[in-house]
Write an enzyme that holds these catalytic residues in place. Sequence first.
Site, PDB file in Angstrom:
ATOM      1  CB  SER A   1      -8.330   0.705   5.570  1.00 45.39           C
ATOM      2  OG  SER A   1      -9.078   1.774   5.393  1.00 45.39           O
TER       3      SER A   1
ATOM      4  CE  LYS B   1      -3.955   1.949   2.625  1.00 46.66           C
ATOM      5  NZ  LYS B   1      -4.797   1.928   3.632  1.00 46.66           N
TER       6      LYS B   1
ATOM      7  CB  SER C   1      -8.183   3.543   2.530  1.00 43.07           C
ATOM      8  OG  SER C   1      -7.268   3.141   3.578  1.00 43.07           O
TER       9      SER C   1
END
Length: 486
Positions: free
Chosen positions: A178, A79, A154
């Site tokens: 997330s 990420k 996210s």
Amino acid sequence: MELYHLTVSSLAKKIKEKEITIKEVLDNLYTRIEAVEQKVDAYITLTKEYAYERAKILQERLDAGEDIGIMGGVPIAIKDNICTNGIKTTCASKMLENFVPFYNATVIEKLENAGAIIIGKANMDEFAMGSSTENSAIKKTKNPWDNERVPGGSSGGSAAAVSSEIAYCALGTDTGGSIRQPASFCSVVGLKPTYGLVSRYGVVAYASSLDQVGPITKSVEDAALLLNVIAGNDKKDSTSANLEKKDYLQSLINDIQGKKLGVPKKFIETGLNADVKKAYEDALQTLEDLGAEIVDISLDYAKYSLPTYYIIATAEASSNLGRYDGIRYGHRAKNFDSLEELYVKSRTEGFGDEVKRRIMLGTYVLSAGYYDAYYKRGQQVRTLIIEDFKKAFETCDAIVIPTTPNTSFKFGEKTSNPIEMYLEDIFTVPVNIAGLPAISVPGGFDTKGMPIGMQFISKAFDEETLLQIAYTFEQNTNFHESKPTI
Ligand code: GLN
């Protein structure tokens, strides 16, 4: 079978036993990425050159008879809010569009020591604020199951990459859901570890008392394997727990006979989509058939989780994001006449709407006249939520609830009303507030064919029980075997 279908554990084994070379793994994966990435848009940056260099070094070491680690040669997506030395780390924000860290986050050091190869940085909601990855300032990641729908957020890029098999595994971060929510939307496994189990050093801070890094994988076994790699005490993170290291692979026991699983009926009653409800009832039946005992629990304060979260998280975010002033690093406005104007313009240009909304909210709840009314009360309710869970765990080994009340939604469906978007996190947020570990595993499909995730929650630092239950559920269901056609 195509190579890219393999799990981390099976791929690592093949590399170790010299059935395939690491270069072959990368050749196969980047060919897949070239074919699929344009449909999914999971990556902000691809690190092809770097990956091949690493592959060469690792292969030489392997050929020389060295042990190259438990993830030796396995490609991983990261990420884009986790700092990678020499590789752009943007947080999907204009503010950090060109930021290249000169150090690695501790989790990256650990992955590299275990032989993993970073193949790219995954898309996300800007600064990890969001539930659909639509807040990315860079691109729109599509759900591999339906390209008109969001991958969740996210960590949407990480989950979409693993689900569409353009990554064998990925790291995400979870502040309010997330990791678990996008895992659920994309039908992969997402594990949010206990707060303090995994170092946050080098992870761009959103809400420091809630953030945790965790794996997104194709199987529970891979989640355990990655947790083995990234967990552990770190002197560079003062909130890192100093506990004896565990081998989570030992928890992969296909047996939940006699385990007590808590169901908070009242809490999940409202707003549950009919398909999710049906999948949940089926899951409970499966677990019961496997010998678990379903017990009623109450989480009376869980319903206050969202307001509590949006006070604490925004307060911490407003403080954490204060550092982006256009001077030290980050985006700097071109034309300005005063220092004040430089600050204002840089931040106005660098941050997106959702980030600005949260900075404003956070600044407000921390301001002198409102601190007691909002922030202090938020912290008090947080304590009540923690106590709630403690009480529940007196009568059960783990809690089982759906990961989300609904399945993936269409692009734009919830962007005009932030509250509606926030409501999607009602089942994941309480876990972060209480600092507990939780995992989302594939648990069904709705009538439109979109994935449904089942979530297990356990006591703090009891990832063993969590993994054992999740593993048993996975091994006795076949939802994880379905793959999106892409
Ligand atoms: N969706 C939640 C939010 O918007 C959680 C995000 C996260 O876990 N990083 O804040």
